[in-house]
Design a protein around this motif. Structure first.
Motif, PDB file in Angstrom:
ATOM      1  N   VAL A   1       0.837  -1.198   0.000  1.00  0.00           N
ATOM      2  CA  VAL A   1       0.000   0.000   0.000  1.00  0.00           C
ATOM      3  C   VAL A   1       0.872   1.248   0.000  1.00  0.00           C
ATOM      4  CG1 VAL A   1      -1.661   1.317   1.344  1.00  0.00           C
ATOM      5  CG2 VAL A   1      -1.891  -1.142   1.171  1.00  0.00           C
ATOM      6  N   TYR A   2       1.909   1.253   0.862  1.00  0.00           N
ATOM      7  CA  TYR A   2       2.680   2.484   1.031  1.00  0.00           C
ATOM      8  C   TYR A   2       3.366   2.910  -0.255  1.00  0.00           C
ATOM      9  CZ  TYR A   2       5.974   5.893   2.696  1.00  0.00           C
ATOM     10  OH  TYR A   2       6.688   7.042   2.844  1.00  0.00           O
ATOM     11  N   GLY A   3       3.771   1.950  -1.055  1.00  0.00           N
ATOM     12  CA  GLY A   3       4.458   2.282  -2.289  1.00  0.00           C
ATOM     13  C   GLY A   3       3.625   3.098  -3.251  1.00  0.00           C
ATOM     14  N   LEU A   4       2.320   3.174  -3.045  1.00  0.00           N
ATOM     15  CA  LEU A   4       1.447   3.904  -3.953  1.00  0.00           C
ATOM     16  C   LEU A   4       1.149   5.319  -3.467  1.00  0.00           C
ATOM     17  CD1 LEU A   4      -1.159   1.105  -4.713  1.00  0.00           C
ATOM     18  CD2 LEU A   4       0.809   1.770  -6.099  1.00  0.00           C
ATOM     19  N   TYR A   5       1.573   5.655  -2.250  1.00  0.00           N
ATOM     20  CA  TYR A   5       1.187   6.970  -1.718  1.00  0.00           C
ATOM     21  C   TYR A   5       2.315   7.560  -0.884  1.00  0.00           C
ATOM     22  CZ  TYR A   5      -1.007  10.553   1.102  1.00  0.00           C
ATOM     23  OH  TYR A   5      -1.296  11.746   1.712  1.00  0.00           O
ATOM     24  N   THR A   6       2.766   8.718  -1.275  1.00  0.00           N
ATOM     25  CA  THR A   6       3.722   9.470  -0.477  1.00  0.00           C
ATOM     26  C   THR A   6       3.704  10.905  -0.940  1.00  0.00           C
ATOM     27  OG1 THR A   6       6.035   9.767   0.112  1.00  0.00           O
ATOM     28  CG2 THR A   6       5.586   8.771  -2.016  1.00  0.00           C
ATOM     29  N   GLU A   7       3.980  11.826  -0.024  1.00  0.00           N
ATOM     30  CA  GLU A   7       3.998  13.247  -0.384  1.00  0.00           C
ATOM     31  C   GLU A   7       5.300  13.637  -1.067  1.00  0.00           C
ATOM     32  OE1 GLU A   7       3.229  15.365   3.226  1.00  0.00           O
ATOM     33  OE2 GLU A   7       1.115  15.581   2.719  1.00  0.00           O
ATOM     34  N   ILE A   8       6.317  12.786  -0.977  1.00  0.00           N
ATOM     35  CA  ILE A   8       7.620  13.177  -1.510  1.00  0.00           C
ATOM     36  C   ILE A   8       8.106  12.169  -2.540  1.00  0.00           C
ATOM     37  CG2 ILE A   8       8.364  14.578   0.435  1.00  0.00           C
ATOM     38  CD1 ILE A   8       9.815  12.188   1.550  1.00  0.00           C
ATOM     39  N   ASP A   9       7.233  11.825  -3.472  1.00  0.00           N
ATOM     40  CA  ASP A   9       7.592  10.863  -4.508  1.00  0.00           C
ATOM     41  C   ASP A   9       8.805  11.310  -5.316  1.00  0.00           C
ATOM     42  OD1 ASP A   9       5.867   8.844  -4.037  1.00  0.00           O
ATOM     43  OD2 ASP A   9       4.289   9.568  -5.359  1.00  0.00           O
ATOM     44  N   LYS A  10       8.979  12.627  -5.488  1.00  0.00           N
ATOM     45  CA  LYS A  10      10.093  13.080  -6.329  1.00  0.00           C
ATOM     46  C   LYS A  10      11.440  12.814  -5.661  1.00  0.00           C
ATOM     47  CE  LYS A  10       9.719  17.890  -4.721  1.00  0.00           C
ATOM     48  NZ  LYS A  10       9.485  19.267  -5.161  1.00  0.00           N
ATOM     49  N   THR A 431      -3.059  -0.321   8.904  1.00  0.00           N
ATOM     50  CA  THR A 431      -2.035  -0.779   9.841  1.00  0.00           C
ATOM     51  C   THR A 431      -1.815  -2.282   9.720  1.00  0.00           C
ATOM     52  OG1 THR A 431      -2.615   0.993  11.376  1.00  0.00           O
ATOM     53  CG2 THR A 431      -1.350  -0.845  12.265  1.00  0.00           C
ATOM     54  N   GLU A 432      -2.904  -3.024   9.535  1.00  0.00           N
ATOM     55  CA  GLU A 432      -2.798  -4.479   9.382  1.00  0.00           C
ATOM     56  C   GLU A 432      -1.998  -4.863   8.139  1.00  0.00           C
ATOM     57  OE1 GLU A 432      -6.628  -6.247   9.318  1.00  0.00           O
ATOM     58  OE2 GLU A 432      -7.207  -5.517  11.302  1.00  0.00           O
ATOM     59  N   MET A 433      -2.137  -4.069   7.092  1.00  0.00           N
ATOM     60  CA  MET A 433      -1.486  -4.378   5.818  1.00  0.00           C
ATOM     61  C   MET A 433      -0.007  -3.998   5.806  1.00  0.00           C
ATOM     62  SD  MET A 433      -4.500  -3.057   3.264  1.00  0.00           S
ATOM     63  CE  MET A 433      -3.622  -3.511   1.768  1.00  0.00           C
ATOM     64  N   GLY A 435       3.696  -4.098   7.098  1.00  0.00           N
ATOM     65  CA  GLY A 435       4.618  -4.920   7.863  1.00  0.00           C
ATOM     66  C   GLY A 435       5.765  -4.113   8.432  1.00  0.00           C
ATOM     67  N   GLU A 436       6.720  -4.816   9.010  1.00  0.00           N
ATOM     68  CA  GLU A 436       7.857  -4.160   9.658  1.00  0.00           C
ATOM     69  C   GLU A 436       8.677  -3.352   8.655  1.00  0.00           C
ATOM     70  OE1 GLU A 436      11.912  -5.459  12.087  1.00  0.00           O
ATOM     71  OE2 GLU A 436      10.246  -6.877  11.894  1.00  0.00           O
ATOM     72  N   PHE A 437       8.893  -3.919   7.473  1.00  0.00           N
ATOM     73  CA  PHE A 437       9.693  -3.218   6.462  1.00  0.00           C
ATOM     74  C   PHE A 437       8.996  -1.935   6.024  1.00  0.00           C
ATOM     75  CE2 PHE A 437      10.438  -2.183   2.052  1.00  0.00           C
ATOM     76  CZ  PHE A 437      11.818  -2.031   2.040  1.00  0.00           C
ATOM     77  N   GLU A 438       7.675  -2.002   5.786  1.00  0.00           N
ATOM     78  CA  GLU A 438       6.936  -0.822   5.342  1.00  0.00           C
ATOM     79  C   GLU A 438       6.923   0.261   6.424  1.00  0.00           C
ATOM     80  OE1 GLU A 438       5.872  -3.926   4.954  1.00  0.00           O
ATOM     81  OE2 GLU A 438       6.029  -4.086   2.767  1.00  0.00           O
ATOM     82  N   GLN A 439       6.824  -0.155   7.690  1.00  0.00           N
ATOM     83  CA  GLN A 439       6.873   0.809   8.791  1.00  0.00           C
ATOM     84  C   GLN A 439       8.196   1.573   8.767  1.00  0.00           C
ATOM     85  OE1 GLN A 439       6.086  -0.922  12.623  1.00  0.00           O
ATOM     86  NE2 GLN A 439       4.317  -2.073  11.894  1.00  0.00           N
ATOM     87  N   LYS A 440       9.282   0.839   8.556  1.00  0.00           N
ATOM     88  CA  LYS A 440      10.603   1.461   8.500  1.00  0.00           C
ATOM     89  C   LYS A 440      10.684   2.445   7.332  1.00  0.00           C
ATOM     90  CE  LYS A 440      15.521   0.163   8.232  1.00  0.00           C
ATOM     91  NZ  LYS A 440      15.862   0.698   6.916  1.00  0.00           N
ATOM     92  N   SER A 441      10.124   2.047   6.201  1.00  0.00           N
ATOM     93  CA  SER A 441      10.150   2.898   5.012  1.00  0.00           C
ATOM     94  C   SER A 441       9.364   4.184   5.241  1.00  0.00           C
ATOM     95  CB  SER A 441       9.582   2.131   3.811  1.00  0.00           C
ATOM     96  OG  SER A 441       9.622   2.914   2.657  1.00  0.00           O
ATOM     97  N   ILE A 442       8.198   4.077   5.874  1.00  0.00           N
ATOM     98  CA  ILE A 442       7.376   5.257   6.162  1.00  0.00           C
ATOM     99  C   ILE A 442       8.133   6.213   7.084  1.00  0.00           C
ATOM    100  CG2 ILE A 442       5.287   6.062   7.332  1.00  0.00           C
ATOM    101  CD1 ILE A 442       3.920   3.488   6.344  1.00  0.00           C
ATOM    102  N   LYS A 443       8.756   5.681   8.101  1.00  0.00           N
ATOM    103  CA  LYS A 443       9.487   6.520   9.048  1.00  0.00           C
ATOM    104  C   LYS A 443      10.690   7.184   8.379  1.00  0.00           C
ATOM    105  CE  LYS A 443       7.980   4.030  13.178  1.00  0.00           C
ATOM    106  NZ  LYS A 443       8.379   3.175  14.320  1.00  0.00           N
ATOM    107  N   GLU A 444      11.350   6.460   7.486  1.00  0.00           N
ATOM    108  CA  GLU A 444      12.473   7.052   6.750  1.00  0.00           C
ATOM    109  C   GLU A 444      11.998   8.220   5.901  1.00  0.00           C
ATOM    110  OE1 GLU A 444      14.093   3.828   4.561  1.00  0.00           O
ATOM    111  OE2 GLU A 444      15.354   3.105   6.209  1.00  0.00           O
ATOM    112  N   ASP A 445      10.839   8.061   5.265  1.00  0.00           N
ATOM    113  CA  ASP A 445      10.320   9.140   4.430  1.00  0.00           C
ATOM    114  C   ASP A 445       9.893  10.347   5.257  1.00  0.00           C
ATOM    115  OD1 ASP A 445      10.843   7.861   2.119  1.00  0.00           O
ATOM    116  OD2 ASP A 445       8.780   7.393   1.584  1.00  0.00           O
ATOM    117  N   ILE A 446       9.404  10.099   6.459  1.00  0.00           N
ATOM    118  CA  ILE A 446       9.073  11.211   7.355  1.00  0.00           C
ATOM    119  C   ILE A 446      10.341  11.994   7.686  1.00  0.00           C
ATOM    120  CG2 ILE A 446       8.289  11.811   9.685  1.00  0.00           C
ATOM    121  CD1 ILE A 446       6.345   9.414   9.490  1.00  0.00           C
ATOM    122  N   CYS A 447      11.427  11.286   7.936  1.00  0.00           N
ATOM    123  CA  CYS A 447      12.698  11.946   8.229  1.00  0.00           C
ATOM    124  C   CYS A 447      13.206  12.735   7.021  1.00  0.00           C
ATOM    125  CB  CYS A 447      13.744  10.915   8.657  1.00  0.00           C
ATOM    126  SG  CYS A 447      13.412  10.178  10.275  1.00  0.00           S
TER     127      CYS A 447
END
Length: 462
Positions: A1-10, A431-433, A435-447
């Motif tokens: 799911v996360y791979g399809l949505y982010t504010e900083i795709d560029k 949240t159910e969808m 996983g641990e890797f996606e959580q890490k990726s989301i947090k990295e993008d927030i940073c």
């Protein structure tokens, strides 16, 4: 799911970690046998991994390859699928199953090697088999790119050119005029000659050296004067033409005209204008404002148009400032991007593009046919953008590290909420969808976002 949505795709770059994660998901845990790994650093942020899988693992893979292929082989005296493995190996050579066996062993062994490797790999591997023989360890090498070190220069207080966001009255008028054009109606005109911008219906026949030519005649042809549809000079000469009266148009075909027999030649077209239509714009008054907006008066409508234009300019200026700041940070930083990392990013971007146009009903092969591009030429076109994206991500990661930026629980929850709203799903389901890797990726993008904001807020506009 996360791979399809982010504010900083560029600032997104190819997720080789995601690729490895997906590979893990496809591999049974039983197949993750012991293996040994040696890492040799090479020049240019490259490394060679020498990976050795147990002989028993290769033997199991050979047996799987035999089971997979035995129904495809025929030997006199045996029914298909019943030929013993040893018989097949005697007739075709014991190496017959080695290739398929290697393709079974390599993904699992490589994925485990990457898990054990302390280096951060940033490309897909180039694999070379060193030893593939029954009864012996299976050995192969994987040449990969390593994440380059970034030496930051100045990233706070960088100077960027200021973008003007003021909206002029002329811009407001132009926006309103476009809306009037969108709401215009067309009316027939019978009491005047053709004017620039009119929509006409014409009959015409062209002659070169007094002779008509193929494709030079048509009837009831719709032509908007000033559209540039016809040969240069043709439409201008129809201005002033009267209804149902023949007019001669003298033109010269361009030297690069598609019909080579006409290229560069003078021609005469006999034309009759059969119909003239013009746009009638709505009056610029309160009634118009109430029809095209939620406002009752023209003054209120103008203020809203100005407000929207200002917001658009501010958003564009913000994006432009971010881009300039990142460019300045990159220019003052040092990093050595491996070609393999760049090639991986190019392929990822090409795959993303192919997926997007496929959603519009166009295959990538059809796109290449339409444009005349080859895949190689298309990848080469993507190279500058791929390099810029990699550099942008790396410098922002370096800024986040230098500033010890972290994603708080509140920021993570807010990101999940945005995703839930974007997909119109419950936050618990999202949240159910994840996983641990996606959580890490989301947090990295927030940073990354926080690093970008920090750099932009400290930038000096001049």
């Amino acid at each position: 799911v996360y791979g399809l949505y982010t504010e900083i795709d560029k600032y997104k770059i190819y997720s080789w970690q995601a690729w490895l994660h997906d590979m893990h998901c496809m591999i049974c845990k039983e197949e993750m046998e012991q293996m040994s790994l040696q890492v040799e650093k090479l020049e240019g942020n490259m490394a060679k991994l020498t990976i050795e899988a147990l002989a028993e693992e290769f033997e199991q893979a050979i047996e799987k390859a035999y089971q997979k292929n035995k129904n495809k082989l025929s030997i006199p005296g045996f029914r298909k699928g019943k030929v013993p493995r040893k018989m097949i190996e005697q007739m075709y050579g014991k190496e017959i199953f080695y290739e398929d066996a290697a393709n079974i062993v390599i993904p699992s062994a490589y994925a485990k090697a990457v898990d054990e490797c302390t280096e951060e790999i940033v490309s897909q591997p180039t694999v070379d088999i060193v030893q593939a023989e029954a009864g012996k360890p299976f050995i192969f090498t994987a040449e990969v790119a390593l994440k380059p070190e970034v030496t930051l220069g100045m990233y706070k207080g960088v100077e960027v050119e200021k973008t003007d966001v003021a909206v002029t009255d002329e811009e407001v008028d132009a926006a309103i005029d476009r809306e009037r054009e969108n709401n215009a109606r067309t009316i027939s005109v019978e009491d005047r000659a053709v004017r620039d911008g009119d929509m006409t219906i014409i009959d015409y026949e062209g002659f070169v050296d007094g002779e008509s030519f193929e494709g030079g005649k048509d009837e009831d042809y719709p032509l908007t004067i000033g559209s540039g549809t016809f040969i240069p000079g043709f439409e201008e000469q129809l201005i002033g033409a009267e209804l149902d009266k023949e007019v001669e148009v003298n033109v010269t075909f361009p030297e690069d005209y598609q019909a080579s027999e006409l290229a560069g030649k003078p021609a005469v077209f006999k034309c009759i204008v059969k119909e003239i239509r013009e746009k009638e714009l709505p009056e610029l008054d309160d009634e118009f404002a109430s029809e095209v907006s939620e406002f009752d008066t023209l003054a209120e409508y103008r203020e809203d148009v100005k407000k929207n234009l200002t917001e658009r300019k501010e958003a564009e200026a913000k994006a432009a400032k971010e881009e300039k700041v990142v460019e300045a940070i990159i220019a003052d930083a040092k990093m050595d991007i491996p070609e393999a990392m760049l090639a991986t990013q190019q392929r990822s971007m090409a795959d993303d593009f192919a997926q997007r146009i496929r959603m519009q009903g166009i295959t990538i092969d059809q796109y290449f046919q339409f444009t005349g591009l080859t895949r190689e030429a298309f990848l080469e076109q993507l190279k500058p953008q791929a390099e810029e994206r990699i550099k942008s991500r790396l410098v922002l990661e370096a800024v986040a590290k230098a500033e010890n930026l972290e994603a708080s629980d509140e920021e993570y929850t807010a990101e999940i909420k945005k995703m839930a709203e974007a997909y119109q799903m419950d936050e618990d389901k999202i949240t159910e969808m994840i996983g641990e890797f996606e959580q890490k990726s989301i947090k990295e993008d927030i940073c990354i976002r926080k690093a970008l904001d920090l750099a932009v807020e400290s930038a000096v506009e001049k």
